[in-house]
Design a protein around this motif. Structure first.
Motif, PDB file in Angstrom:
ATOM      1  N   ASN A  41      -0.716   4.484   0.042  1.00  0.00           N
ATOM      2  CA  ASN A  41      -1.338   5.557   0.757  1.00  0.00           C
ATOM      3  C   ASN A  41      -2.846   5.226   0.978  1.00  0.00           C
ATOM      4  O   ASN A  41      -3.478   4.244  -0.141  1.00  0.00           O
ATOM      5  N   ILE A  77      -0.761   3.045   8.573  1.00  0.00           N
ATOM      6  CA  ILE A  77      -0.184   2.017   7.374  1.00  0.00           C
ATOM      7  C   ILE A  77       1.080   1.366   8.007  1.00  0.00           C
ATOM      8  O   ILE A  77       1.793   2.208   8.546  1.00  0.00           O
ATOM      9  N   GLY A 128       4.110  -1.243   4.284  1.00  0.00           N
ATOM     10  CA  GLY A 128       2.671  -0.834   3.418  1.00  0.00           C
ATOM     11  C   GLY A 128       2.030  -2.212   3.269  1.00  0.00           C
ATOM     12  O   GLY A 128       1.051  -2.310   2.356  1.00  0.00           O
ATOM     13  N   TYR A 154      -0.384  -3.462   4.990  1.00  0.00           N
ATOM     14  CA  TYR A 154      -1.723  -3.586   5.731  1.00  0.00           C
ATOM     15  C   TYR A 154      -2.229  -2.061   6.263  1.00  0.00           C
ATOM     16  O   TYR A 154      -1.212  -1.478   6.753  1.00  0.00           O
ATOM     17  N   LEU A 155      -3.337  -1.987   6.311  1.00  0.00           N
ATOM     18  CA  LEU A 155      -3.961  -0.712   7.171  1.00  0.00           C
ATOM     19  C   LEU A 155      -4.281  -1.520   8.636  1.00  0.00           C
ATOM     20  O   LEU A 155      -4.783  -2.479   8.758  1.00  0.00           O
ATOM     21  N   ASP A 187      -5.550  -5.720   4.083  1.00  0.00           N
ATOM     22  CA  ASP A 187      -4.579  -5.645   3.346  1.00  0.00           C
ATOM     23  C   ASP A 187      -5.042  -5.655   1.882  1.00  0.00           C
ATOM     24  O   ASP A 187      -6.445  -5.626   1.671  1.00  0.00           O
ATOM     25  N   ILE A 200       0.759  -1.151  -0.018  1.00  0.00           N
ATOM     26  CA  ILE A 200       0.014   0.004   0.112  1.00  0.00           C
ATOM     27  C   ILE A 200       1.062   1.509  -0.074  1.00  0.00           C
ATOM     28  O   ILE A 200       1.738   1.400   0.814  1.00  0.00           O
ATOM     29  N   VAL A 202      -7.727   3.441  -1.190  1.00  0.00           N
ATOM     30  CA  VAL A 202      -6.550   2.662  -0.860  1.00  0.00           C
ATOM     31  C   VAL A 202      -5.852   2.751  -2.337  1.00  0.00           C
ATOM     32  O   VAL A 202      -6.314   2.353  -3.221  1.00  0.00           O
TER      33      VAL A 202
END
Length: 206
Positions: A56, A97, A101, A103-104, A114, A54, A66
């Motif tokens: 952002n 985050i 990157g 997962y949130l 994810d 990820i 996302v």
């Protein structure tokens, strides 16, 4: 060595320009832009993992947006994903985050999300492919469980805690949970990890 280092630096600069331009295009419809270029995007491209990581994310009303490091935009309504429904409106933006990157994370609800989970929920093609893969995997897994049981000269009725019907359904590929697999391991007089390793090895040959 100096020439090689120079080439690597030039390559990174080139990709950075490409990624920055792509991010600007993604955010051109008035969405808030990142305050600084995320280093994880550069890292993702250098690792060849831009599709899995990820770059952002932001909340726009009732939707979560996302962006992957490959500049893919994923959008989903909070009420369309069961885990996101659990997040109160006032806490939707309270996520982080992970550094790389992956997962949130909403820490208060301990929710992790994810890109694969998002794609599964959003894209019917991804869902169908995953479901087909899972079905094939579960069938192979069940067949390996049955093979190991027979090799150990055990009957379906020897799996204490499960009915013969439950054992049969698992062996036919219905899928199961770790608690039930523990019962299989006990019947084989094996530790769970050893049992799962034996089943995995059989999956390669059944």
């Amino acid at each position: 060595m100096a020439e090689s280092t120079k080439l690597i630096k030039n390559d990174i600069k080139f990709w950075k320009k490409i990624v920055i331009k792509s991010i600007e295009e993604i955010y051109q419809d008035g969405q808030p832009q990142p305050t600084e270029f995320p280093q994880r995007v550069i890292n993702a491209w250098s690792w060849g993992a831009q599709d899995q990581l990820i770059a952002n994310a932001t909340v726009m009303g009732d939707h979560l947006l996302v962006f992957s490091c490959a500049m893919e935009k994923l959008e989903i309504a909070f009420f369309d994903l069961p885990c996101l429904k659990l997040i109160p409106i006032e806490e939707r933006s309270n996520f982080t985050i992970s550094e790389e990157g992956s997962y949130l994370h909403w820490p208060k609800q301990d929710i992790h999300l994810d890109l694969d989970a998002l794609r599964y929920a959003i894209d019917p093609n991804v869902k169908n492919k995953f479901d087909a893969y899972k079905l094939t995997h579960d069938q192979l897994f069940g067949k390996a469980i049955a093979t190991l049981r027979k090799q150990s000269k055990l009957k379906q009725s020897d799996i204490m805690g499960l009915s013969e019907r439950q054992v049969s359904r698992i062996e036919k590929g219905e899928g199961t949970k770790i608690e039930k697999l523990s019962l299989f391991a006990q019947a084989h007089q094996m530790e769970l990890n050893d049992y799962l390793e034996a089943v995995a090895n059989l999956m390669e040959v059944v």
